[in-house]
Design a protein around this motif. Structure first.
Motif: not given
Length: 245
Positions: A79, A118, A121, A81, A85
């Motif tokens: 994911l 999620q 991301a 990032l 984040s």
């Protein structure tokens, strides 16, 4: 363990010249420590796959506290990032590593974690709502039950305009004293709904989760918070989304 299950790497560190010691968060067995033999060797098919935030299918074996990884396959790419984040994701991983006992199933928390990562991301705005929702969900799964909607003293429904003082093992009690443990009824309603429409409710949620998480974390600082402070440029008045206040 028989069969495959979904998992994420929470933390990885080198073990010997060619292996990795992994903390996994798995769907069916919770936090599990496994030894990935040869995972760092040049010929390993796992090289680069055993990274945080990569959805995995894994299986392992062994009877001791440290299992042996028998197989791992990435389900998809990691994911994406980055920046703030990424540090928030590292904070969530560290929370799970610090708080969860080994091999204790938290099936629903696994999906709360997935949804949090999620959201981190995908967001282009503040990551704080996703963090606060995850922290509250985790506290609930750990058995930290709090009634946000009733005064612990009278049993009456909270009123948005009233002020309530939080007391461990009791709940929220109507009070005229305003301090770090004081919350308005409106803030408590936001905590119950896990929806934070403005900066006021977000600050209140962060304040509450810091109070509630402190007994689980003890006196040791979180490494992810220290990394955020050291390496990410910040405005003078800004604090990391996951930092202790």
């Amino acid at each position: 363990m028989e069969g495959w299950q979904r998992a994420f790497v929470l933390h990885a560190r080198p073990w010997s010249e060619t292996s990795l010691l992994l903390d996994l968060f798995s769907e069916q067995h919770g936090r599990v420590r496994v030894l990935a033999k040869g995972a760092r060797s040049k010929r390993s098919s796992l090289k680069g796959a055993l990274q945080p935030f990569t959805p995995l299918l894994v299986r392992w074996g062994g009877r001791g506290e440290v299992k042996t990884l028998r197989g791992a396959e990435p389900v998809s790419l990691a994911l994406p990032l980055s920046g703030t984040s990424l540090y928030c994701g590292l904070y969530v991983n560290e929370l799970l590593s610090r708080v969860l006992e080994h091999e204790t199933a938290f099936n629903e928390l696994f999906f709360d974690y997935l949804h949090c990562i999620q959201a981190l991301a995908a967001t282009s705005g503040s990551p704080e709502p996703a963090l606060r929702r995850f922290e509250l969900a985790m506290l609930g799964h750990l058995g930290y039950g709090v009634d946000f909607m009733h005064c612990a003293g009278s049993g009456e429904d909270i009123a948005d305009e009233m002020t309530y003082s939080y007391r461990e093992e009791k709940g929220f009690i109507a009070s005229l004293v305003v301090n770090n443990r004081s919350f308005t009824g409106r803030q408590l309603r936001a905590l119950w709904q896990r929806e934070f429409p403005d900066a006021d409710t977000l600050r209140a949620a962060k304040r509450f989760t810091r109070i509630a998480l402190k007994p689980y974390l003890g006196g040791r600082p979180l490494k992810s918070t220290e990394l955020f402070r050291q390496f990410l440029p910040r405005k003078r008045a800004e604090t990391p989304p996951a930092a202790d206040e």
